[in-house]
Design a protein around this motif. Structure first.
Motif, PDB file in Angstrom:
ATOM      1  N   THR A  28     102.871  70.534  40.289  1.00 34.80           N
ATOM      2  CA  THR A  28     104.276  70.289  40.606  1.00 34.80           C
ATOM      3  C   THR A  28     104.545  68.802  40.463  1.00 34.80           C
ATOM      4  O   THR A  28     103.759  67.964  40.946  1.00 34.80           O
ATOM      5  CB  THR A  28     104.605  70.743  42.040  1.00 34.80           C
ATOM      6  OG1 THR A  28     104.272  72.123  42.180  1.00 34.80           O
ATOM      7  CG2 THR A  28     106.087  70.550  42.347  1.00 34.80           C
ATOM      8  N   PHE A  29     105.631  68.458  39.791  1.00 30.25           N
ATOM      9  CA  PHE A  29     106.028  67.063  39.629  1.00 30.25           C
ATOM     10  C   PHE A  29     107.202  66.758  40.562  1.00 30.25           C
ATOM     11  O   PHE A  29     108.213  67.467  40.551  1.00 30.25           O
ATOM     12  CB  PHE A  29     106.436  66.771  38.184  1.00 30.25           C
ATOM     13  CG  PHE A  29     105.312  66.862  37.203  1.00 30.25           C
ATOM     14  CD1 PHE A  29     104.444  65.796  37.014  1.00 30.25           C
ATOM     15  CD2 PHE A  29     105.100  68.021  36.463  1.00 30.25           C
ATOM     16  CE1 PHE A  29     103.395  65.883  36.106  1.00 30.25           C
ATOM     17  CE2 PHE A  29     104.055  68.117  35.566  1.00 30.25           C
ATOM     18  CZ  PHE A  29     103.198  67.041  35.384  1.00 30.25           C
ATOM     19  N   GLY A  30     107.064  65.706  41.345  1.00 27.38           N
ATOM     20  CA  GLY A  30     108.162  65.265  42.194  1.00 27.38           C
ATOM     21  C   GLY A  30     109.069  64.321  41.428  1.00 27.38           C
ATOM     22  O   GLY A  30     108.612  63.294  40.908  1.00 27.38           O
ATOM     23  N   THR A  31     110.349  64.645  41.309  1.00 27.88           N
ATOM     24  CA  THR A  31     111.309  63.815  40.594  1.00 27.88           C
ATOM     25  C   THR A  31     112.496  63.501  41.502  1.00 27.88           C
ATOM     26  O   THR A  31     112.642  64.081  42.590  1.00 27.88           O
ATOM     27  CB  THR A  31     111.822  64.511  39.318  1.00 27.88           C
ATOM     28  OG1 THR A  31     112.709  65.578  39.693  1.00 27.88           O
ATOM     29  CG2 THR A  31     110.662  65.078  38.497  1.00 27.88           C
ATOM     30  N   GLU A  32     113.361  62.597  41.047  1.00 25.68           N
ATOM     31  CA  GLU A  32     114.539  62.235  41.834  1.00 25.68           C
ATOM     32  C   GLU A  32     115.515  63.399  41.957  1.00 25.68           C
ATOM     33  O   GLU A  32     116.388  63.398  42.816  1.00 25.68           O
ATOM     34  CB  GLU A  32     115.242  61.030  41.202  1.00 25.68           C
ATOM     35  CG  GLU A  32     115.696  61.251  39.767  1.00 25.68           C
ATOM     36  CD  GLU A  32     116.381  60.015  39.191  1.00 25.68           C
ATOM     37  OE1 GLU A  32     117.260  59.464  39.864  1.00 25.68           O
ATOM     38  OE2 GLU A  32     116.005  59.617  38.071  1.00 25.68           O
ATOM     39  N   ASP A  35     111.676  68.903  42.952  1.00 24.30           N
ATOM     40  CA  ASP A  35     110.364  69.259  42.414  1.00 24.30           C
ATOM     41  C   ASP A  35     110.482  70.133  41.171  1.00 24.30           C
ATOM     42  O   ASP A  35     111.362  70.994  41.084  1.00 24.30           O
ATOM     43  CB  ASP A  35     109.559  70.019  43.466  1.00 24.30           C
ATOM     44  CG  ASP A  35     109.121  69.102  44.612  1.00 24.30           C
ATOM     45  OD1 ASP A  35     109.241  67.874  44.444  1.00 24.30           O
ATOM     46  OD2 ASP A  35     108.677  69.623  45.649  1.00 24.30           O
ATOM     47  N   ASP A  75     101.153  59.836  38.672  1.00 21.34           N
ATOM     48  CA  ASP A  75     101.005  59.822  40.120  1.00 21.34           C
ATOM     49  C   ASP A  75     101.946  60.786  40.837  1.00 21.34           C
ATOM     50  O   ASP A  75     101.688  61.162  41.987  1.00 21.34           O
ATOM     51  CB  ASP A  75     101.235  58.394  40.654  1.00 21.34           C
ATOM     52  CG  ASP A  75     100.140  57.433  40.192  1.00 21.34           C
ATOM     53  OD1 ASP A  75      99.033  57.924  39.883  1.00 21.34           O
ATOM     54  OD2 ASP A  75     100.394  56.221  40.146  1.00 21.34           O
ATOM     55  N   ASN A  76     103.058  61.154  40.187  1.00 19.69           N
ATOM     56  CA  ASN A  76     104.002  62.053  40.868  1.00 19.69           C
ATOM     57  C   ASN A  76     103.616  63.525  40.750  1.00 19.69           C
ATOM     58  O   ASN A  76     104.366  64.399  41.157  1.00 19.69           O
ATOM     59  CB  ASN A  76     105.422  61.844  40.329  1.00 19.69           C
ATOM     60  CG  ASN A  76     105.567  62.280  38.878  1.00 19.69           C
ATOM     61  OD1 ASN A  76     104.618  62.218  38.101  1.00 19.69           O
ATOM     62  ND2 ASN A  76     106.765  62.705  38.507  1.00 19.69           N
ATOM     63  N   ALA A  77     102.431  63.792  40.190  1.00 21.73           N
ATOM     64  CA  ALA A  77     101.959  65.179  40.048  1.00 21.73           C
ATOM     65  C   ALA A  77     101.167  65.589  41.283  1.00 21.73           C
ATOM     66  O   ALA A  77     100.282  64.860  41.744  1.00 21.73           O
ATOM     67  CB  ALA A  77     101.101  65.314  38.797  1.00 21.73           C
ATOM     68  N   ARG A  78     101.481  66.760  41.806  1.00 19.54           N
ATOM     69  CA  ARG A  78     100.722  67.346  42.913  1.00 19.54           C
ATOM     70  C   ARG A  78      99.947  68.540  42.356  1.00 19.54           C
ATOM     71  O   ARG A  78     100.537  69.468  41.781  1.00 19.54           O
ATOM     72  CB  ARG A  78     101.638  67.788  44.048  1.00 19.54           C
ATOM     73  CG  ARG A  78     102.433  66.643  44.665  1.00 19.54           C
ATOM     74  CD  ARG A  78     103.045  67.055  46.007  1.00 19.54           C
ATOM     75  NE  ARG A  78     103.895  68.236  45.892  1.00 19.54           N
ATOM     76  CZ  ARG A  78     105.188  68.196  45.575  1.00 19.54           C
ATOM     77  NH1 ARG A  78     105.767  67.035  45.318  1.00 19.54           N
ATOM     78  NH2 ARG A  78     105.893  69.308  45.513  1.00 19.54           N
TER      79      ARG A  78
END
Length: 609
Positions: A28-32, A35, A75-78
């Protein structure tokens, strides 16, 4: 290990011998904007000497899945789930461990070799860098090993090539260098991410022969990421189909390609253009005479007479890119221009657009001698010509909204007022089947296929009588390509424009063209109706092109591959293979056993240790 047998029988996989495995992988990528769930519980395994092909459209999660194995996600990848490379769990490794794993245990072959190679370093420097970094060889021994690697992947005169830079090699040679770099540290598994997309069909066939030889002789596992179903049929033992982050179907290549179960897989295979299924052909692939509704052969839209084009280089002799080329494109006719990279296809297209001059010969467009026209006359003539480029992302101004991009030719040529221009743009959005709401969107908000439709709409803005299309679908997914080609054909029938269609995909040319012109090294080797050139070629070069085009059926493709190898033998050409002797092959396989170190024979002496 699962192996493909062309009779359709399979050997069961041996449990626990996977060189690469994904278990319940979630990314999962966290974006502005919230997700983005890119990969949803994927479980896959790659075994020694096996090719697992992962297929699906752009955005399906193929590359994200493979990148987790290298620990290269941002880094924004979970990430949850388990990724193993051999006996190593990727998520448990620190940066030093990841760096040691990359190259030693797993390597990657990228899609575009020119961006994968450093343009300011020689081939030798880039090959020895990996050898020295992983402590395999140093100094002269590293350079000798680099030459050996180039020889293994079929590059002639390796000692001379080591001193050259990437731009001095052809596309196929650069991709072989990337493969040599990938195998330099004896990895147990290689990830090949669209390794042939940027290559023409004959070079693609050579690279596939090389990869097949690699996995057979070195027992290397390969995770192949591609949207080309012909490549899947040619290479894969097993196939995994991804759609919007989900794994929707897996099975042997024979099962998935000939008897798909999931609707998405069926749609993907249904979108693949096939030789023998073009306009005016019946179900058996027999071509009938194609009536060109708007044809007017008495006044060709494009006429090239004895065209010669040269590139002048400082301090070097002129390079003749096009030599004595003559052909015509009739009114309302589509002519396919095919050949390998460097054959002169795009150069002819640019000359037809007036972007590069001819040294000699004549270019007549719509009855006008292009070289004899003055500036204003040229502008008036260019208004009657449309162009669609290969990469829509590079050919559309990113600062213009879609409406302005499509309407720009109207502004440049002073046609209409703002209200009439907007009306015209809306009509074109309808014609290319895009929502009118796209008028105020920017190119980066659109998918690749949508951007290419915008490019086609812009090319049609001034209702051109001649269209030049330079590889307009080669960068698109197979389903998007099918949609764009269908739109293109429909528009050509409606508007009746003549078209010079440049492509290296013979199935696309077979689908569109009424006549075909085959180029080799700047010269025409064969031309004629589509039926005659593609069904009954006379020249060896055309036969090689057709033999290299893969088809999405494993059994048929295996037969075509053998027939191609026989043809190459008859013509005196060499079949590309990995050149590894039995002792070296055995040593490499031994080094790939879990816990095995690098052989002392491979190591040089490091003066700093």
């Amino acid at each position: 290990m699962t192996t493909l047998d062309i009779t359709g029988t399979d050997e069961p996989a041996t449990p626990g011998d996977a060189v690469l495995s994904f278990t319940d992988l979630e990314v999962t990528f966290g974006t502005e904007f919230g997700d983005v769930h890119a990969v949803k519980g994927v479980s896959l395994e790659v075994h020694p000497g096996e090719v697992l092909a992962v297929v699906g459209e752009s955005g399906s999660g193929k590359s994200v899945t493979s990148t987790t194995a290298l620990g290269l996600l941002p880094d924004n990848a979970r990430i949850s789930g388990t990724v193993r490379v051999g006996d190593k769990v990727v998520g448990e490794l620190d940066q030093a461990g990841l760096r040691k794993m990359r190259g030693n245990d797993i390597a990657m072959v990228f899609q575009e070799p020119m961006t994968a190679l450093n343009p300011v370093l020689t081939i030798g420097d880039q090959l020895t860098e990996a050898l020295q970094l992983h402590g395999i060889a140093y100094g002269k021994m590293a350079m000798a090993r680099a030459a050996e690697l180039l020889r293994m992947v079929g590059i002639p005169e390796p000692e001379r090539r080591l001193k050259q830079y990437p731009h001095e090699l052809s596309g196929g040679q650069r991709q072989r260098v990337v493969i040599a770099m990938a195998i330099s540290c004896d990895p147990r598994v290689i990830i090949a991410d669209e390794p042939t997309t940027a290559l023409d069909v004959t070079v693609q066939a050579e690279i596939l022969d090389l990869l097949r030889s690699l996995k057979d002789k070195l027992d290397t596992g390969i995770l192949l990421i591609t949207h080309n179903m012909g490549v899947v049929a040619d290479m894969a033992d097993r196939v995994a189909v991804m759609f919007k982050g989900d794994l929707v179907e897996t099975g042997t290549a024979q099962q998935v390609l000939t008897n798909p179960q999931h609707e998405y897989t069926k749609r993907l295979l249904g979108a693949v253009p096939r030789l023998g299924e073009g306009v005016g052909q019946d179900d058996a692939g027999v071509a009938h005479s194609v009536e060109v509704e708007h044809a007017d052969t008495s006044r060709p839209a494009l006429q090239l007479d004895n065209l010669v084009i040269e590139y002048h280089r400082l301090g070097k002799p002129a390079f003749r890119a096009v030599d004595d080329v003559s052909f015509t494109v009739g009114q309302g006719e589509i002519v396919g221009l095919v050949g390998e990279s460097g054959s002169g296809k795009s150069t002819i297209g640019k000359c037809a657009l007036g972007l590069i001059p001819a040294v000699s010969g004549h270019v007549r467009i719509l009855g006008e001698d292009f070289g004899a026209l003055k500036k204003k006359q040229l502008k008036d003539l260019r208004r009657r010509i449309g162009v669609v480029f290969q990469d829509p992302a590079a050919s559309i101004n990113p600062r213009f909204p879609v409406g302005e991009a499509i309407g720009e030719p109207l502004v440049v040529h002073g046609v209409g007022d703002p209200a009439s221009r907007e009306k015209r743009v809306m009509e074109l959005l309808d014609a290319v089947e895009l929502p009118r709401s796209f008028y105020n969107r920017f190119p980066h908000e659109l998918s690749g296929g949508q951007r290419q439709r915008v490019s086609i709409a812009r090319a049609l803005t001034l209702e051109p009588e001649l269209m030049v299309a330079d590889e307009p679908t080669s960068a698109l997914d197979v389903s998007v390509q099918a949609s764009v080609l269908e739109t293109f054909l429909s528009l050509q029938r409606d508007f009746g424009f003549a078209c010079l269609f440049v492509s290296h995909d013979l199935a696309v040319i077979d689908m569109l063209a009424h006549r075909v012109v085959v180029l080799q090294n700047g010269r025409i080797v064969e031309q004629g109706t589509r039926d005659r050139v593609l069904r009954a070629p006379q020249e060896p070069y055309t036969k090689r092109l057709l033999a290299a085009a893969p088809v999405p059926d494993p059994t048929t493709q295996a037969e075509r591959r053998e027939a191609r190898h026989r043809l190459l033998a008859e013509l005196g050409d060499e079949v590309v293979e990995l050149h590894v002797d039995d002792d070296e092959s055995a040593a490499r396989k031994a080094r790939q056993e879990p816990g095995a170190g690098t052989s002392d024979v491979m190591r040089g002496t490091d003066p700093h240790v």
